[in-house]
Design a protein around this motif. Structure first.
Motif, mmCIF file in Angstrom:
data_model
loop_
_atom_site.group_PDB
_atom_site.id
_atom_site.type_symbol
_atom_site.label_atom_id
_atom_site.label_comp_id
_atom_site.label_asym_id
_atom_site.label_seq_id
_atom_site.Cartn_x
_atom_site.Cartn_y
_atom_site.Cartn_z
ATOM 1 N N UNK A 35 0.667 -1.162 -0.055
ATOM 2 C CA UNK A 35 0.079 0.052 -0.019
ATOM 3 C C UNK A 35 0.807 1.218 0.189
ATOM 4 N N UNK A 36 0.500 2.274 -0.432
ATOM 5 C CA UNK A 36 1.231 3.722 -0.300
ATOM 6 C C UNK A 36 1.812 4.009 0.886
ATOM 7 N N UNK A 37 0.932 3.497 1.738
ATOM 8 C CA UNK A 37 1.468 3.866 3.336
ATOM 9 C C UNK A 37 2.708 3.199 3.609
ATOM 10 N N UNK A 38 3.057 2.356 2.815
ATOM 11 C CA UNK A 38 4.201 1.554 3.091
ATOM 12 C C UNK A 38 5.577 2.231 2.783
ATOM 13 N N UNK A 39 5.183 3.535 2.043
ATOM 14 C CA UNK A 39 6.511 4.077 1.705
ATOM 15 C C UNK A 39 6.683 5.649 2.304
ATOM 16 N N UNK A 40 7.790 5.967 2.764
ATOM 17 C CA UNK A 40 7.917 7.458 3.396
ATOM 18 C C UNK A 40 8.018 8.388 2.292
ATOM 19 N N UNK A 41 7.219 9.559 2.511
ATOM 20 C CA UNK A 41 6.884 10.553 1.483
ATOM 21 C C UNK A 41 8.012 11.111 1.170
ATOM 22 N N UNK A 42 9.297 11.276 1.925
ATOM 23 C CA UNK A 42 10.491 11.890 1.478
ATOM 24 C C UNK A 42 11.241 10.898 0.588
ATOM 25 N N UNK A 43 10.940 9.625 0.753
ATOM 26 C CA UNK A 43 11.628 8.797 -0.085
ATOM 27 C C UNK A 43 10.995 8.617 -1.331
ATOM 28 N N UNK A 44 9.680 8.770 -1.565
ATOM 29 C CA UNK A 44 8.995 8.844 -2.890
ATOM 30 C C UNK A 44 9.395 10.050 -3.661
ATOM 31 N N UNK A 45 9.667 11.334 -2.744
ATOM 32 C CA UNK A 45 10.023 12.540 -3.525
ATOM 33 C C UNK A 45 11.505 12.352 -4.123
ATOM 34 N N UNK A 46 12.314 11.529 -3.297
ATOM 35 C CA UNK A 46 13.833 11.455 -3.751
ATOM 36 C C UNK A 46 13.705 10.580 -4.931
ATOM 37 N N UNK A 47 12.863 9.419 -5.056
ATOM 38 C CA UNK A 47 12.616 8.734 -6.012
ATOM 39 C C UNK A 47 12.224 9.478 -7.311
ATOM 40 N N UNK A 48 11.212 10.214 -7.148
ATOM 41 C CA UNK A 48 10.797 11.063 -8.431
ATOM 42 C C UNK A 48 12.048 11.758 -8.959
ATOM 43 N N UNK A 49 12.949 12.491 -8.176
ATOM 44 C CA UNK A 49 14.069 13.100 -8.569
ATOM 45 C C UNK A 49 14.975 12.052 -9.352
ATOM 46 N N UNK A 50 15.138 10.938 -8.742
ATOM 47 C CA UNK A 50 16.192 9.907 -9.437
ATOM 48 C C UNK A 50 15.431 9.397 -10.642
ATOM 49 N N UNK A 51 14.017 9.278 -10.929
ATOM 50 C CA UNK A 51 13.357 8.703 -12.019
ATOM 51 C C UNK A 51 13.879 9.624 -13.120
ATOM 52 N N UNK A 52 13.867 11.105 -12.833
ATOM 53 C CA UNK A 52 13.828 11.948 -13.845
ATOM 54 C C UNK A 52 15.344 12.068 -14.138
ATOM 55 N N UNK A 53 16.374 11.807 -13.320
ATOM 56 C CA UNK A 53 17.699 11.482 -13.857
ATOM 57 C C UNK A 53 17.883 10.557 -14.767
ATOM 58 N N UNK A 54 17.229 9.343 -14.384
ATOM 59 C CA UNK A 54 17.196 7.930 -14.962
ATOM 60 C C UNK A 54 16.566 7.961 -16.310
ATOM 61 N N UNK A 55 15.730 9.301 -16.449
ATOM 62 C CA UNK A 55 14.927 9.402 -17.858
ATOM 63 C C UNK A 55 13.979 8.192 -18.083
ATOM 64 N N UNK A 56 13.621 7.772 -17.031
ATOM 65 C CA UNK A 56 12.606 6.510 -17.033
ATOM 66 C C UNK A 56 11.543 6.601 -18.123
#
Ligand code: HEC
Ligand code: HEC
Ligand code: HEC
Length: 457
Positions: A35-56
């Motif tokens: 579920x969404x609640x399994x993930x920390x909001x700060x971690x999700x935001x960091x992931x968004x930035x990394x996904x941008x770097x990876x051009x996913x």
């Protein structure tokens, strides 16, 4: 003799067994979609930035379709591979993948069921990504909206459609492992190397490949290709008329353009657009690493660049006349077309990024291959929808192949002081015929005019 044959057979069998042991990867058990609640909001935001770097998104989203739902055709010299659905849909996406399965895909190029993945997915770079960064990417992807969507079957000839063959490819060309710090370099350089060689996978476009599609490790960042465009050399072979500096690289990667170099066009536009999400420190680290790969420019380039600056400072506009421009020569015909069709923008004195670049500064005209110049001249730079971007009309309908070749001969001689590209006319014809599958995109430089340098969004 019999003994010898038996010996050979044993060796062959041992090799085959060894190969299968190497090639065979177990499935990783499916999990209940977290579920969404399994993930920390700060971690999700960091992931968004990394996904941008990876051009996913560039590969995993079809234009105009739902994000990360896959199904985009990724053309390779061997056939077409379709990207997968990486939304958390349990049936058609990665909803039932554990973090371990996701990390294994990034680190080893193996899917949850144990199949080898094609290196069209740049895991030869993503293997360097740290466990912490993979956790953040996983958190981000698993909290996207699930989309039910299956990709079409890949179109590859036998035996390339057999995934086991990829184990052989990996044996030859794949170096698994997280990024190892280079102790002889500082923290900033190492951060830059981690981003460039790893998640940023700059070499996937900027490094030439061998006949089997693997990047040539002996020619890293020496110039490669992507989507019908040339990705220019970022090492000592850089052709930029004004040699790059750490500062100009920083600005180009931060803003999508630099006054000495022009705008990021073609597939590079999306890269700089995505890098916009990174903090300044990371962009600075990338610039520091890249400038170390380029090394100091040769004296002759420094002298030529000083000449160009002087010329631009005293330039009254007007079209330069190349030496070979006798009446009726290709360059003089090209000069006439330039005057009529191009000078109004490219000699118009309007500032970058929205004014056309002065070609004295253009890498596109200085590089050894005419492809990007041909792409821009034929198809122009379309407007980005709803945003301000540099725009140029395409000339495919108004100029013949001969006229484009004359024009390019003029630009090469007059501005780069180099001989005309020998293969320009044939390449113009092939490009029109669709041989290179050129992607036509808006350039970057969006919302960052001379008055708001550095602003993003
Ligand atoms: C250059 C294009 C490209 C980029 C960039 C890219 N991918 Fe992919 N990816 C692919 C292709 C193509 C496949 C399918 C490979 C295959 O079928 O063997 C794939 C497969 C995958 C898979 C395996 C999924 C499955 O169901 O088997 C995962 C996970 C994945 N990508 C995640 C990512 C993430 C995360 C990023 C960004 C950090 C990313 N990809 C960036 C092209 C790309
Ligand atoms: C999807 C392919 C692709 C990827 C990935 C990519 N580039 Fe590029 N890059 C290009 C292309 C194509 C060009 C030429 C752009 C143009 O014509 O304006 C380019 C141009 C550049 C230039 C300008 C070079 C010059 O002399 O004008 C720089 C600097 C650059 N890229 C840096 C990077 C960095 C750093 C990364 C990784 C973070 C990266 N690129 C990733 C395709 C790519
Ligand atoms: C309406 C204005 C306009 C006209 C007319 C125009 N251009 Fe452009 N052109 C631009 C803009 C804006 C750019 C983006 C600037 C950049 O790439 O740095 C550009 C970029 C280019 C580039 C890429 C340069 C680089 O290094 O990034 C080439 C090559 C080019 N133009 C060639 C031509 C030629 C040849 C003609 C005439 C047949 C022409 N242009 C006519 C506005 C124009």
């Amino acid at each position: 003799m019999k003994r010898f044959l038996a010996g050979v057979l044993i060796v062959v069998a041992a090799c085959a067994a060894g190969f299968f042991a190497y090639a065979w990867k177990p499935a990783i058990d499916p999990v209940e979609p977290p579920p969404r609640t399994a993930f920390d909001q700060a971690l999700i935001e960091k992931g968004a930035m990394l996904a941008a770097v990876g051009n996913c998104t560039a590969c995993h989203t079809r234009p105009g379709e739902k994000s990360f739902a896959g199904g985009l055709a990724v053309p390779t010299p061997f056939g077409t591979i379709y990207s997968t659905n990486i939304t958390p849909d349990p049936a058609t996406g990665i909803g039932r993948w554990s973090e371990a399965a996701f990390s294994r895909a990034m680190r080893e190029g193996v899917d949850r069921e144990g199949n080898h993945l094609y290196p069209a997915f740049p895991y030869d770079h993503f293997t360097l990504v740290s466990d912490e960064d993979n956790s953040a990417l996983y958190a981000y992807l698993m909290t996207r909206r699930p989309v039910e969507s299956r990709r079409p079957a890949n179109r590859l000839p036998f035996p390339l459609d057999v995934r086991l063959v990829l184990a052989g490819w990996k044996l030859l060309f794949f170096d698994k492992g997280v990024y190892r710090q280079d102790a002889s370099q500082g923290a900033e350089w190492n951060r830059g190397a981690y981003l460039v060689e790893g998640l940023g996978h700059c070499g996937a476009c900027h490094t030439p490949r061998n006949a089997l599609g693997a990047e040539l490790q002996s020619a890293r960042l020496a110039g490669g290709e992507a989507e019908g465009w040339k990705a220019f050399a970022l090492n000592g072979l850089s052709s930029a008329p004004i040699p790059w500096t750490r500062d100009s690289l920083f600005a180009y990667l931060r803003q999508g353009w630099h006054a000495d170099h022009g705008v990021a066009n073609g597939p590079m536009a999306e890269v700089t657009g995505n890098l916009g999400r990174l903090p300044d420190a990371d962009i600075g680290a990338i610039a520091t690493y890249l400038i170390s790969q380029m090394g100091p420019p040769a004296l002759e380039r420094v002298a030529r660049s000083a000449e160009i600056r002087k010329k631009l400072a005293t330039d009254q506009g007007g079209t330069p006349i190349p030496v070979s421009a006798a009446t009726g020569s290709p360059t003089s015909r090209g000069a006439v077309i330039y005057q009529a069709a191009c000078a109004i923008c490219h000699d118009g004195g309007r500032q970058q990024p929205f004014g056309g670049i002065d070609f004295h500064l253009s890498s596109t005209i200085a590089v050894p291959d005419p492809q990007n110049a041909i792409n821009v001249v034929l198809y122009g730079l379309p407007a980005a929808s709803g945003r301000q971007s540099p725009i140029m009309p395409g000339f495919a309908a108004t100029l013949t192949d001969d006229q484009v070749a004359d024009l390019l001969a003029f630009l090469r001689e007059a501005y780069a002081q180099k001989p005309a590209w020998a293969d320009a006319k044939a390449k113009v014809a092939d490009t029109r015929d669709g041989k290179y599958l050129v992607s036509v995109r808006p350039s970057d430089g969006i919302e960052r005019g001379p008055d708001n340098v550095g602003a993003r969004d």
